[in-house]
Design a protein around this motif. Structure first.
Motif, PDB file in Angstrom:
ATOM      1  N   GLY A 199       0.797  -1.225   0.000  1.00  0.00           N
ATOM      2  CA  GLY A 199       0.000   0.000   0.000  1.00  0.00           C
ATOM      3  C   GLY A 199       0.829   1.274   0.000  1.00  0.00           C
ATOM      4  N   THR A 200       2.118   1.144   0.203  1.00  0.00           N
ATOM      5  CA  THR A 200       2.997   2.317   0.288  1.00  0.00           C
ATOM      6  C   THR A 200       4.172   2.148  -0.670  1.00  0.00           C
ATOM      7  N   PRO A 201       4.020   2.654  -1.893  1.00  0.00           N
ATOM      8  CA  PRO A 201       5.114   2.491  -2.854  1.00  0.00           C
ATOM      9  C   PRO A 201       6.387   3.193  -2.387  1.00  0.00           C
ATOM     10  N   ARG A 202       7.468   2.451  -2.393  1.00  0.00           N
ATOM     11  CA  ARG A 202       8.766   3.025  -2.027  1.00  0.00           C
ATOM     12  C   ARG A 202       9.827   2.473  -2.976  1.00  0.00           C
TER      13      ARG A 202
END
Lengths: 388, 299
Positions: A199-202
């Motif tokens: 859910g958290t593109p990095r």
């Protein structure tokens, strides 16, 4: 319950008890028994893990990096040429701050070909950013796997547990394998907050330009330095649960010793016997076992050696053009002390040659009589070596 | 934040690579990335070895990518993806797509061993080779994907070897799906990503991405050059299922001469008539062999 286990299988049992989830592995002598038993465990359902039959050690470490980045507890094992092939990815894993544990079964590096034991392979990786723990016996091998995970999952610096080829890897000893409940209480399930979150593109390990690179490397350095106190805490926690005590630096009769022999790994057992023999001859000898080689426990070494007049460092590898790596580290650690002892760097046991109690005891006796000691002093060197 | 956009098919999607990336003007690789991710969606993890995209995707603390992106060393594209998939499965996220996004150097040359290993194990990954036919990130050195007679900095008088047949190599592994696609034919490309998405096991997509910088042409020629590659038959749009069944997805009504493709690119400047004829023979022979063994998809 005690079982008769070779060192390699002791490592495998440690991996089983650590509930490792992903094991990419590639065969190499003398490591193969570790991964063979893990292949068995994952095939027969003993272990709920994915065993990945990668096509090289380089890919083994790359796959470890992928699995660890995703948040899985990850293990591999290798030796010698395999470790050397991984070199690039060792740095990548360390820079990526991934909590990977690897067993390195110490075997020398070619050329020429030699499958036997010395510490050239792991010592050559001492700047790769991995923690390094040298095992003395097979109990140490199983316990070190659990300890290594406990430490690496707190400091996010990968850890190498190191055992001497054949001397430990293929030699059977009674080993107390931790039971599951105790192991689980010591080593809880891995929850890595830095792992991939869908859910958290990095971006992981992206380009870092000069304006940030030094700070990234400082944090990595600081984590490895802080690891020393974390290792100490985990040793204590381990002792509370399992009743077995480990120390980063272990002293044997150093209190009144005039000459202290320092080394890493299984040879410390031989050195203990050599110390006893020297003491029978009224030579006040002692031993310092360096179990944690990275981070290098400088302060522990300084305080342990504050009374010694001479330090005899036994290296099982040699850096051409300089000497034994442990001897160089010990010199550097003791240079800034007031009472730093005379230091003799000795090299022995290359490519599997036996290091006997006599060899060590006689060498230590001899140094008091020798005027010009070469650096390093090759123990048991045959005369034929001079005819180049 | 994702930015809404419209696909060629007229459906809204998310923008997975945002403005501000560091690609050269006219970069074909960014188009390929956008099309592929528009199909696979946000639950995709990209594994990225050294390639143009290592730079295109920007330096810390910025990223233009709206999916997780894991950088890795040059030769490890397929091995890293193997580990990513295993790690996601071990942590209960096995449904996420793992995409190895690799250039031609990382696929045809330095990463071929890891790719072969992953394909042989039939790892559940989508391996995309975005092929700009040379080491463009390091300033245009030849790779084994560089076509014969192309001039690069390390083939300054023209490449001497023909392009390696990577599709045949991948087909020989018997993987469930391998496809050749081009940014000039996005409907075909999207259809192939859709197919790949629904298959388990190793899926290999070979996408020709024209590169104005390396191919030495104006930045508005990207699509034209890619289209001419397809129309001339030098880069056929095909699918190979289970390493056995080959389909030609696009049959030009009449193959254009390869010289028309070469003419728009500076990298073939100065090529002799004999060399053009040599290349044309090579293309024709491969094309005939392909049509003998392949089915042709209906219109």
């Amino acid at each position: 319950m005690k079982q008769l286990l070779e060192g390699n299988h002791a490592v495998s049992m440690g991996v089983l008890r650590s509930r490792v989830q992903v094991i990419p592995a590639y065969p190499i002598t003398p490591q193969t028994h570790i991964s063979e038993l893990l292949a068995q465990f994952t095939s027969d359902g003993t272990m709920d893990a994915r065993y990945i039959k990668v096509e090289s050690e380089h890919s083994a470490m790359a796959a470890c990096i992928g699995a660890a980045t995703a948040g899985a507890r990850t293990f591999t094992a290798t030796s010698s040429q395999g470790l050397a092939l991984m070199h690039e990815m060792l740095h990548w894993a360390a820079g990526g701050r991934l909590p990977i544990v690897m067993a390195c079964v110490n075997r020398t590096l070619g050329s020429p070909w030699n499958i036997w034991n010395d510490q050239s392979d792991s010592m050559a990786q001492r700047d790769a950013g991995w923690l390094q723990f040298y095992c003395e016996n097979n109990q140490d091998c199983v316990d070190s796997v659990l300890l290594a995970y406990a430490v690496t999952e707190r400091v996010y610096t990968p850890a190498m547990i190191i055992l001497d080829a054949f001397i430990l890897s293929h030699t059977t000893e009674p080993v107390d394998v931790p039971d599951e409940k105790q192991a689980d209480s010591f080593l809880p399930k891995l929850v890595n907050p830095h792992a991939i979150d869908l859910g958290t593109p990095r971006a992981f390990s992206p380009v870092v330009a000069p304006d940030h690179f030094t700070e990234v490397k400082y944090r990595q350095f600081d984590a490895a330095r802080r690891a020393l106190s974390v290792i100490d805490e985990e040793h204590k926690k381990f002792a509370d649960i399992f009743g077995r005590e480990y120390q980063s630096v272990e002293a044997y009769h150093t209190e009144d010793a005039e000459v202290v022999i320092a080394a890493c790994g299984a040879v410390c057992g031989t050195i203990r016997a050599a110390v006893d023999r020297l003491r029978e001859k009224n030579i006040p000898a002692g031993m310092l076992k360096i179990r944690t080689f990275r981070p290098f426990p400088v302060n522990l070494i300084r305080s342990a050696l504050s009374g010694a007049k001479a330090l005899f460092v036994l290296d099982k590898s040699v850096t051409p053009g300089l000497g034994g790596p442990l001897a160089q580290e010990m010199r550097a650690a003791l240079y800034d002390t007031d009472t730093h002892p005379r230091i003799v760097g000795a090299v022995a046991g290359l490519g599997g040659r036996d290091i006997t109690v006599d060899l060590v005891a006689e060498a230590v006796e001899d140094i008091s009589k020798m005027k010009d000691i070469p650096e390093p002093l090759f123990l048991g060197l045959k005369q034929e070596a001079d005819k180049s | 934040m994702t930015t809404p956009r419209t696909t060629a098919a007229g459906e809204r999607s998310d923008l997975f690579i945002t403005p501000g990336h560091l690609a050269c003007p006219g970069c074909g690789a960014t188009l390929a990335m956008q099309w592929v991710l528009s199909v696979l969606g946000k639950d995709t993890v990209l594994g990225l070895p050294a390639c143009c995209f290592s730079i295109i995707s920007g330096a810390f603390p910025h990223t233009p990518m709206n999916v997780n992106l894991v950088h890795t060393a040059f030769e490890t594209g397929a091995a890293l993806a193997t580990g990513l998939k295993a790690g996601l499965e071990a942590t209960g996220r096995g449904d996420a797509h793992v995409v190895s996004w690799v250039g031609d150097g990382g696929t045809f040359d330095i990463g071929l061993q890891a790719l072969s290993g992953a394909a042989e194990r039939n790892e559940d990954i989508i391996y995309v080779c975005y092929d700009n036919e040379a080491y463009m990130n390091t300033g245009n050195q030849r790779s084994s994907a560089t076509p014969r007679f192309a001039r690069t900095t390390t083939s300054p008088t023209g490449e001497t070897m023909h392009k390696k047949d990577i599709m045949a190599i991948m087909a020989a592994h018997g993987i469930p799906y391998a496809a050749g696609a081009s940014i000039s034919h996005p409907d075909d490309l999207i259809a192939k990503v859709e197919r790949a998405k629904d298959i388990r096991g190793t899926r290999f997509l070979h996408i020709l991405v024209a590169c104005p910088t390396g191919w030495r042409m104006p930045s508005d020629m990207t699509i034209t050059a890619a289209r001419l590659a397809v129309e001339s038959g030098i880069f056929p749009l095909i699918e190979i299922e289970d390493g056995e069944r080959t389909t030609v997805n696009y049959l030009p009504e009449e193959k254009i001469p390869v010289s028309e493709y070469l003419a728009v690119q500076g990298r073939f400047s100065g090529i002799s008539e004999d060399d053009i004829a040599d290349l044309q023979r090579w293309v024709d022979e491969k094309w005939e062999r392909l049509l003998k063994t392949a089915d042709v998809a209906g219109p």
